[in-house]
Design a protein around this motif. Structure first.
Motif, PDB file in Angstrom:
ATOM      1  N   UNK A 198     119.318   4.985  75.593  1.00  0.00           N
ATOM      2  CA  UNK A 198     117.882   4.978  75.303  1.00  0.00           C
ATOM      3  C   UNK A 198     117.570   6.063  74.283  1.00  0.00           C
ATOM      4  N   UNK A 199     116.972   5.678  73.171  1.00  0.00           N
ATOM      5  CA  UNK A 199     116.512   6.615  72.144  1.00  0.00           C
ATOM      6  C   UNK A 199     115.013   6.841  72.320  1.00  0.00           C
ATOM      7  N   UNK A 200     114.565   8.062  72.051  1.00  0.00           N
ATOM      8  CA  UNK A 200     113.140   8.348  72.229  1.00  0.00           C
ATOM      9  C   UNK A 200     112.697   9.442  71.267  1.00  0.00           C
ATOM     10  N   UNK A 201     111.396   9.499  71.035  1.00  0.00           N
ATOM     11  CA  UNK A 201     110.790  10.615  70.300  1.00  0.00           C
ATOM     12  C   UNK A 201     109.392  10.834  70.860  1.00  0.00           C
ATOM     13  N   UNK A 210     119.401  15.201  89.623  1.00  0.00           N
ATOM     14  CA  UNK A 210     119.726  16.191  90.642  1.00  0.00           C
ATOM     15  C   UNK A 210     120.041  17.561  90.043  1.00  0.00           C
ATOM     16  N   UNK A 211     120.159  17.636  88.722  1.00  0.00           N
ATOM     17  CA  UNK A 211     120.406  18.904  88.039  1.00  0.00           C
ATOM     18  C   UNK A 211     119.187  19.279  87.207  1.00  0.00           C
ATOM     19  N   UNK A 212     118.010  19.171  87.817  1.00  0.00           N
ATOM     20  CA  UNK A 212     116.759  19.282  87.070  1.00  0.00           C
ATOM     21  C   UNK A 212     116.553  20.629  86.394  1.00  0.00           C
ATOM     22  N   UNK A 213     117.161  21.687  86.917  1.00  0.00           N
ATOM     23  CA  UNK A 213     116.945  22.997  86.303  1.00  0.00           C
ATOM     24  C   UNK A 213     117.532  23.064  84.899  1.00  0.00           C
ATOM     25  N   UNK A 214     118.432  22.150  84.544  1.00  0.00           N
ATOM     26  CA  UNK A 214     119.014  22.118  83.207  1.00  0.00           C
ATOM     27  C   UNK A 214     118.243  21.184  82.281  1.00  0.00           C
ATOM     28  N   UNK A 215     117.271  20.479  82.821  1.00  0.00           N
ATOM     29  CA  UNK A 215     116.640  19.394  82.062  1.00  0.00           C
ATOM     30  C   UNK A 215     115.182  19.652  81.727  1.00  0.00           C
ATOM     31  N   UNK A 216     114.636  20.800  82.054  1.00  0.00           N
ATOM     32  CA  UNK A 216     113.208  21.018  81.941  1.00  0.00           C
ATOM     33  C   UNK A 216     112.726  21.287  80.518  1.00  0.00           C
ATOM     34  N   UNK A 217     113.625  21.607  79.640  1.00  0.00           N
ATOM     35  CA  UNK A 217     113.220  22.023  78.298  1.00  0.00           C
ATOM     36  C   UNK A 217     112.460  20.905  77.587  1.00  0.00           C
ATOM     37  N   UNK A 218     111.536  21.299  76.721  1.00  0.00           N
ATOM     38  CA  UNK A 218     110.822  20.339  75.891  1.00  0.00           C
ATOM     39  C   UNK A 218     111.802  19.688  74.915  1.00  0.00           C
ATOM     40  N   UNK A 219     111.778  18.380  74.843  1.00  0.00           N
ATOM     41  CA  UNK A 219     112.637  17.643  73.924  1.00  0.00           C
ATOM     42  C   UNK A 219     111.758  16.678  73.138  1.00  0.00           C
ATOM     43  N   UNK A 220     111.703  16.855  71.807  1.00  0.00           N
ATOM     44  CA  UNK A 220     110.828  15.993  71.019  1.00  0.00           C
ATOM     45  C   UNK A 220     111.504  14.704  70.581  1.00  0.00           C
ATOM     46  N   UNK A 221     112.826  14.678  70.513  1.00  0.00           N
ATOM     47  CA  UNK A 221     113.525  13.421  70.250  1.00  0.00           C
ATOM     48  C   UNK A 221     114.968  13.563  70.690  1.00  0.00           C
ATOM     49  N   UNK A 222     115.589  12.423  70.987  1.00  0.00           N
ATOM     50  CA  UNK A 222     116.964  12.479  71.436  1.00  0.00           C
ATOM     51  C   UNK A 222     117.417  11.145  72.003  1.00  0.00           C
ATOM     52  N   UNK A 223     118.569  11.186  72.684  1.00  0.00           N
ATOM     53  CA  UNK A 223     119.165  10.002  73.301  1.00  0.00           C
ATOM     54  C   UNK A 223     119.629  10.352  74.710  1.00  0.00           C
ATOM     55  N   UNK A 224     119.347   9.493  75.665  1.00  0.00           N
ATOM     56  CA  UNK A 224     119.835   9.682  77.031  1.00  0.00           C
ATOM     57  C   UNK A 224     120.630   8.452  77.443  1.00  0.00           C
TER      58      UNK A 224
END
Length: 336
Positions: free
Chosen positions: A229-232, A276-290
């Motif tokens: 999934x790509x997003x911005x 389940x590893x949410x403490x690593x994922x909180x940063x603001x991300x303006x675009x990317x791929x998951x």
């Protein structure tokens, strides 16, 4: 004791993000030296000031005056007769931004049952029935009931909100709120010692419209393929997340602005790691791929939509979904 006669707020060192709140230094406005240089505080406060200036009534009611505070402190030194006070530097808050609360409680009103609460206003309801969104005892935690602090600053944000939540996760949903110092000695929610208004405003619709999300392929095998999934996002926030929703669940919406929330089959933070590893994922991300690598799917062969969701609390009203894609299973076809 400080020169003004008040007890200083103890500094809580952050060791475990999940278990400890964020208590910042009260010597500066906003959130203290630890984050006073953050760009989003400067930008957001400028926007909020412009909004507040356009509303003369709100501006008159909630003008923060340091000079008057100094005069009050001089009076308190003389007779120690002052009342509890709570304030926030920004009363019209942009969604997703930290909420800074400053408070001052005299000794004769402070006890172990005093707490700081964020109450959501409900039209037609009395204050006693307002749901409590977030709260903290006076030293910045829900755990340290027997520790009391006369004054200081508490910041409600994504990290501290994990411990300080009640009815809502942070970011709390766009609505009108009351920030209150409460004394729960006799009953809940308690006696009001002091309250001020707070408004959390929605993300701009143009930013939601400009959000983009899609999958590079139109079909994926559930047996051996990760879903890409790509997003911005033009105005990202900490904690935004991406979910997969069945196209079928969009057919019977009662409100087209509210995302179907009961059938989100799987999700991940836009930071790109497992939920389940949410403490690593909180940063603001303006675009990317998951990549979606987990999840339960109701039917093989069904169509799904990828959705970027800004809300952390129901109802989900701030979101953008992309074009649908198909999931299939070779094994299911072979079994037939």
């Amino acid at each position: 004791m400080d020169d003004d006669g008040k007890k200083p707020l103890p500094v809580v060192r952050r060791r475990r993000l999940v278990d400890e709140t964020v208590v910042k230094d009260s010597t500066t406005r906003a959130c203290g030296p630890a984050c006073e240089g953050d760009d989003y505080y400067e930008y957001d406060d400028a926007v909020d000031d412009a909004v507040d200036d356009a509303d003369d009534d709100d501006d008159d009611d909630y003008q923060y005056d340091d000079d008057n505070d100094d005069n009050d402190d001089d009076d308190n030194d003389d007779d120690d007769d002052y009342e509890s006070e709570i304030s926030t530097p920004t009363y019209n808050r942009q969604y997703g931004r930290p909420i800074t609360v400053e408070y001052d409680i005299p000794d004769d009103e402070l006890n172990k049952n005093v707490y700081i609460g964020v109450f959501e206003e409900i039209s037609g309801e009395d204050f006693d029935d307002y749901p409590l969104a977030l709260w903290s005892y006076t030293c910045g935690s829900q755990k340290d009931k027997y520790d009391t602090c006369n004054s200081g600053t508490i910041v409600f944000d994504l990290e501290s909100g994990l411990e300080l939540k009640e009815k809502q996760y942070f970011p709390i949903r766009p609505a009108n709120y009351q920030l209150c110092i409460m004394d729960e000695t006799l009953d809940y929610p308690g006696k009001k010692l002091h309250c001020v208004d707070l408004k959390v405003r929605k993300i701009k619709q143009e930013d939601i419209n400009d959000t983009a999300i899609s999958t590079p392929d139109e079909e994926y095998s559930i047996d051996d393929e990760n879903i890409i999934i790509d997003f911005s996002s033009p105005e990202p926030i900490d904690g935004q997340w991406i979910g997969l929703i069945s196209v079928h669940d969009f057919n019977d919406l009662k409100d087209e602005d509210v995302l179907p929330d009961k059938e989100i089959v799987t999700w991940t933070y836009s930071g790109g790691c497992d939920k389940d590893e949410y403490t690593k994922c909180w940063k603001e991300v303006d675009d990317g791929t998951v990549e979606i690598v987990h999840g339960y799917f109701k039917y093989y062969g069904e169509m799904y939509k990828p959705c970027l969701i800004y809300d952390m609390n129901e109802p989900y009203t701030q979101w953008k979904c992309g074009p649908s894609f198909k999931l299939y299973s070779d094994e299911a076809v072979d079994d037939d």
